[in-house]
Motif scaffolding. Structure first.
Motif, PDB file in Angstrom:
ATOM      1  N   GLY A 224      -2.755  -4.168   0.761  1.00  0.00           N
ATOM      2  CA  GLY A 224      -1.883  -3.287  -0.009  1.00  0.00           C
ATOM      3  C   GLY A 224      -0.725  -3.988  -0.679  1.00  0.00           C
ATOM      4  N   TYR A 261      -3.125  -6.128  -8.794  1.00  0.00           N
ATOM      5  CA  TYR A 261      -3.961  -5.099  -8.188  1.00  0.00           C
ATOM      6  C   TYR A 261      -3.774  -5.160  -6.671  1.00  0.00           C
ATOM      7  N   THR A 264      -6.798  -1.401  -0.408  1.00  0.00           N
ATOM      8  CA  THR A 264      -6.416  -0.164   0.277  1.00  0.00           C
ATOM      9  C   THR A 264      -6.008  -0.359   1.735  1.00  0.00           C
ATOM     10  N   THR A 276      -0.927   4.407  -4.742  1.00  0.00           N
ATOM     11  CA  THR A 276      -1.683   4.922  -5.889  1.00  0.00           C
ATOM     12  C   THR A 276      -0.795   5.728  -6.826  1.00  0.00           C
ATOM     13  N   VAL A 284      -5.827  -0.111  -7.881  1.00  0.00           N
ATOM     14  CA  VAL A 284      -6.116  -0.114  -6.444  1.00  0.00           C
ATOM     15  C   VAL A 284      -7.627  -0.210  -6.264  1.00  0.00           C
ATOM     16  N   ILE A 316     -10.974   3.829  -7.779  1.00  0.00           N
ATOM     17  CA  ILE A 316     -10.593   3.050  -6.606  1.00  0.00           C
ATOM     18  C   ILE A 316     -11.822   2.568  -5.846  1.00  0.00           C
TER      19      ILE A 316
END
Length: 328
Positions: A224, A261, A264, A276, A284, A316
């Motif tokens: 993340g 980028y 998750t 997001t 993402v 995603i």
């Protein structure tokens, strides 16, 4: 394909054999006890090698159980070997790159990521050219800090130029190998060190002007993005009120967000919703961190917990990843 995992690790059996034959040269050892395999390193780390690291029949079964249709394979970061002489690390890199390219040729749902001897940027660029030109690899995994050298260092800029010119995805994955007092307890080397190192790498790319110089460079940040997304307002404020962040960066930090980028793997739905909402579902991608225990082995279910449109969910789960891997 409905889901594509861009954070998914491997360790080739050929690399294990190489380490077994060259424990002094690699400063590492392989330990086998029945079906159990472990890797130990001169820094003191002892890492289990799971069957899914090298057995693609196991990997395919586990992917199906996770709801993952495809995966981009990146070497386990303990196998970067940045602390070795560059020529030795080139040997280990070539073993990994040859193996992962071969696996991708055998399985249409696997995509290869290269690894490089980043401690020697000249050798690294040559291996990147081979991996891309001869093996067809379109993604590259590196650490956010290379043995104390930060990613804004100009010795790495030819690599960024090659990646930007050839649309090669740069996957930024932490590698906290050196032991530090603050990481000794509570598994803090991983729990704190990994996200911190990713943040340090992104900050140097950003404020060092790398994204400004190479606007087509695309970087995927593991876990993340570490702490980076959640303190981005602080970076913007610092740029506005302090001279140091403006030495190399001529436009505000938000101008470089198009280059970054995030996967998750944050292990908390509110944090992923924030990611997001603030940085866009178009930036993402799914990540599992397979087969390590700090992974998310239900990543599609994780995405399905979020407040998203069908279009955003599809982006995603698969579309963003395919675009980053140049898979039309």
């Amino acid at each position: 394909m409905r889901s594509l995992d861009l954070h998914h690790h491997f360790i080739p059996p050929e690399l294990l054999n190489y380490i077994e034959k060259n424990p002094v040269k690699t400063q590492a050892q392989v330990w086998r006890e029945g079906q159990q395999i472990r890797l130990s390193f001169r820094q003191g780390w002892n890492v289990p090698v799971a069957p899914g690291h090298f057995d693609n029949e196991v990997r395919q079964r586990d992917m199906a159980a996770m709801g993952i249709d495809g995966a981009a394979l990146s070497v386990a970061p303990v196998c970067f070997f940045y602390w070795l002489d560059g020529k030795i690390a080139l040997e280990t890199s070539r073993i990994c790159n040859d193996w992962v390219a071969e696996q991708a040729c055998k399985r249409q749902n696997l995509y290869p990521m290269a690894t490089l001897p980043m401690q020697d940027p000249v050798l690294a660029l040559a291996e990147l050219e081979r991996a891309h030109g001869q093996l067809g690899i379109k993604a590259l995994e590196i650490a956010p800090v290379i043995q104390g050298v930060h990613l804004d260092d100009h010795r790495f800029w030819p690599l960024y130029d090659y990646c930007a010119t050839n649309a090669i995805l740069l996957f930024l994955h932490p590698q906290v190998m050196e032991r530090r007092a603050e990481y000794e307890r509570y598994y803090n080397g991983n729990l704190i060190g990994n996200p911190l190192e990713t943040c340090i790498g992104l900050n140097h790319l950003l404020f060092g002007g790398v994204f400004q110089e190479f606007p087509e460079l695309r970087v995927l940040a593991a876990h993340g993005g570490g702490y980076f997304p959640y303190q981005f307002g602080r970076l913007k404020h610092g740029y506005a009120v302090r001279p140091e962040p403006r030495v190399h960066l001529k436009k505000g930090p938000e101008d470089s967000l198009k280059n970054i980028y995030f996967d998750t793997i944050v292990h908390w739905a509110p944090a992923l919703q924030f990611l997001t909402d603030c940085f866009g579902s178009d930036h993402v991608v799914i990540g599992s961190d397979y087969p390590f225990d700090m992974g998310d082995f239900r990543p599609v279910e994780t995405v399905n917990q979020l407040r998203l449109t069908v279009k955003s969910r599809e982006a995603i789960c698969v579309k963003n990843a395919k675009a980053l891997l140049q898979d039309k």
